[in-house]
Design a protein around this motif. Sequence first.
Motif, short mmCIF file in Angstrom:
data_model
loop_
_atom_site.label_atom_id
_atom_site.label_comp_id
_atom_site.label_asym_id
_atom_site.label_seq_id
_atom_site.Cartn_x
_atom_site.Cartn_y
_atom_site.Cartn_z
N PHE A 147 0.83 -1.20 0.00
CA PHE A 147 0.00 0.00 0.00
C PHE A 147 0.86 1.25 0.00
CE2 PHE A 147 -2.65 3.25 2.10
CZ PHE A 147 -3.68 3.29 1.18
N GLN A 148 1.98 1.23 0.74
CA GLN A 148 2.89 2.37 0.73
C GLN A 148 3.45 2.61 -0.67
OE1 GLN A 148 5.81 1.52 3.78
NE2 GLN A 148 5.05 3.20 5.03
N LYS A 149 3.82 1.54 -1.37
CA LYS A 149 4.35 1.68 -2.72
C LYS A 149 3.29 2.26 -3.65
CE LYS A 149 7.67 -2.08 -2.39
NZ LYS A 149 8.02 -3.42 -2.87
N ILE A 150 2.05 1.82 -3.49
CA ILE A 150 0.96 2.33 -4.32
C ILE A 150 0.75 3.81 -4.04
CG2 ILE A 150 -1.53 2.21 -4.72
CD1 ILE A 150 -1.29 -0.83 -4.25
N GLN A 151 0.79 4.20 -2.78
CA GLN A 151 0.61 5.62 -2.43
C GLN A 151 1.70 6.48 -3.05
OE1 GLN A 151 0.31 5.77 1.88
NE2 GLN A 151 -1.78 6.51 1.66
N VAL A 152 2.95 6.01 -2.99
CA VAL A 152 4.06 6.77 -3.56
C VAL A 152 3.88 6.89 -5.06
CG1 VAL A 152 6.54 6.70 -4.03
CG2 VAL A 152 5.70 6.25 -1.73
N ALA A 153 3.46 5.81 -5.70
CA ALA A 153 3.30 5.82 -7.16
C ALA A 153 2.15 6.71 -7.60
CB ALA A 153 3.08 4.40 -7.67
N SER A 154 1.13 6.86 -6.76
CA SER A 154 -0.04 7.63 -7.17
C SER A 154 0.01 9.09 -6.71
CB SER A 154 -1.31 6.96 -6.64
OG SER A 154 -1.33 7.03 -5.24
N GLN A 155 1.14 9.50 -6.15
CA GLN A 155 1.25 10.90 -5.76
C GLN A 155 1.16 11.77 -7.00
OE1 GLN A 155 4.91 11.21 -3.60
NE2 GLN A 155 3.96 10.67 -1.66
N ARG A 156 0.71 12.97 -6.80
CA ARG A 156 0.49 13.87 -7.92
C ARG A 156 1.77 14.18 -8.67
NH1 ARG A 156 -3.32 19.14 -7.90
NH2 ARG A 156 -2.95 19.68 -10.06
N LYS A 157 1.72 14.08 -9.95
CA LYS A 157 2.86 14.38 -10.79
C LYS A 157 3.04 15.89 -10.87
CE LYS A 157 3.22 10.04 -12.29
NZ LYS A 157 2.78 9.27 -11.19
N PRO A 158 4.27 16.36 -11.06
CA PRO A 158 4.47 17.81 -11.17
C PRO A 158 3.77 18.35 -12.41
CG PRO A 158 6.50 16.62 -11.64
CD PRO A 158 5.50 15.62 -11.16
N ASN A 159 3.19 19.50 -12.27
CA ASN A 159 2.45 20.12 -13.36
C ASN A 159 3.42 20.95 -14.20
OD1 ASN A 159 0.51 21.11 -15.04
ND2 ASN A 159 -0.38 22.52 -13.55
N ILE A 160 3.74 20.46 -15.40
CA ILE A 160 4.63 21.18 -16.29
C ILE A 160 3.79 21.71 -17.44
CG2 ILE A 160 6.63 21.00 -17.82
CD1 ILE A 160 7.56 18.65 -16.04
N PRO A 161 3.74 23.02 -17.58
CA PRO A 161 2.93 23.58 -18.67
C PRO A 161 3.44 23.14 -20.04
CG PRO A 161 3.77 25.29 -17.19
CD PRO A 161 4.39 24.02 -16.78
N LYS A 162 2.54 22.96 -20.97
CA LYS A 162 2.91 22.55 -22.32
C LYS A 162 3.60 23.72 -23.03
CE LYS A 162 -0.45 19.00 -22.86
NZ LYS A 162 -1.03 18.11 -23.79
N GLY A 163 4.53 23.39 -23.90
CA GLY A 163 5.24 24.40 -24.65
C GLY A 163 6.51 24.88 -23.98
N ILE A 164 6.83 24.36 -22.81
CA ILE A 164 8.05 24.75 -22.12
C ILE A 164 9.05 23.62 -22.26
CG2 ILE A 164 9.10 25.25 -19.89
CD1 ILE A 164 6.60 26.63 -19.06
N GLN A 165 10.24 23.94 -22.75
CA GLN A 165 11.26 22.94 -22.93
C GLN A 165 12.10 22.88 -21.66
OE1 GLN A 165 13.50 23.35 -26.47
NE2 GLN A 165 14.73 21.53 -26.11
N LEU A 166 12.26 21.70 -21.13
CA LEU A 166 13.06 21.52 -19.93
C LEU A 166 14.51 21.28 -20.30
CD1 LEU A 166 10.70 19.16 -17.93
CD2 LEU A 166 10.96 21.62 -17.69
N PRO A 167 15.46 21.83 -19.50
CA PRO A 167 16.87 21.62 -19.81
C PRO A 167 17.24 20.16 -19.57
CG PRO A 167 16.64 22.76 -17.73
CD PRO A 167 15.28 22.66 -18.32
N LEU A 168 18.07 19.59 -20.44
CA LEU A 168 18.50 18.22 -20.31
C LEU A 168 20.02 18.19 -20.34
CD1 LEU A 168 17.66 15.26 -20.18
CD2 LEU A 168 17.61 15.24 -22.67
#
Length: 57
Positions: free
Chosen positions: A33-54
Amino acid sequence: MTRAEQVIERAMAAVAASRAIREAEAERRREIFQKIQVASQRKPNIPKGIQLPLDLH
C-alpha cells in the motif's frame, strides 16, 4: 502429559502459527500500500510548450 494437555499444546501452536502468518500478510499489505501511495502521488504540473533543460554531460 495427558491427552488433553497434548491437544491444548497443539491448539496453542496452531494459533501461534496462524497469528504469525496473519501478521506477516498484514506487513506485506502495508508495504504494498505504501508503494501504491508513492506511485499515485500527484505528478508535477509542467505547462505545455516549455522545454526543460537536459544535461547530457
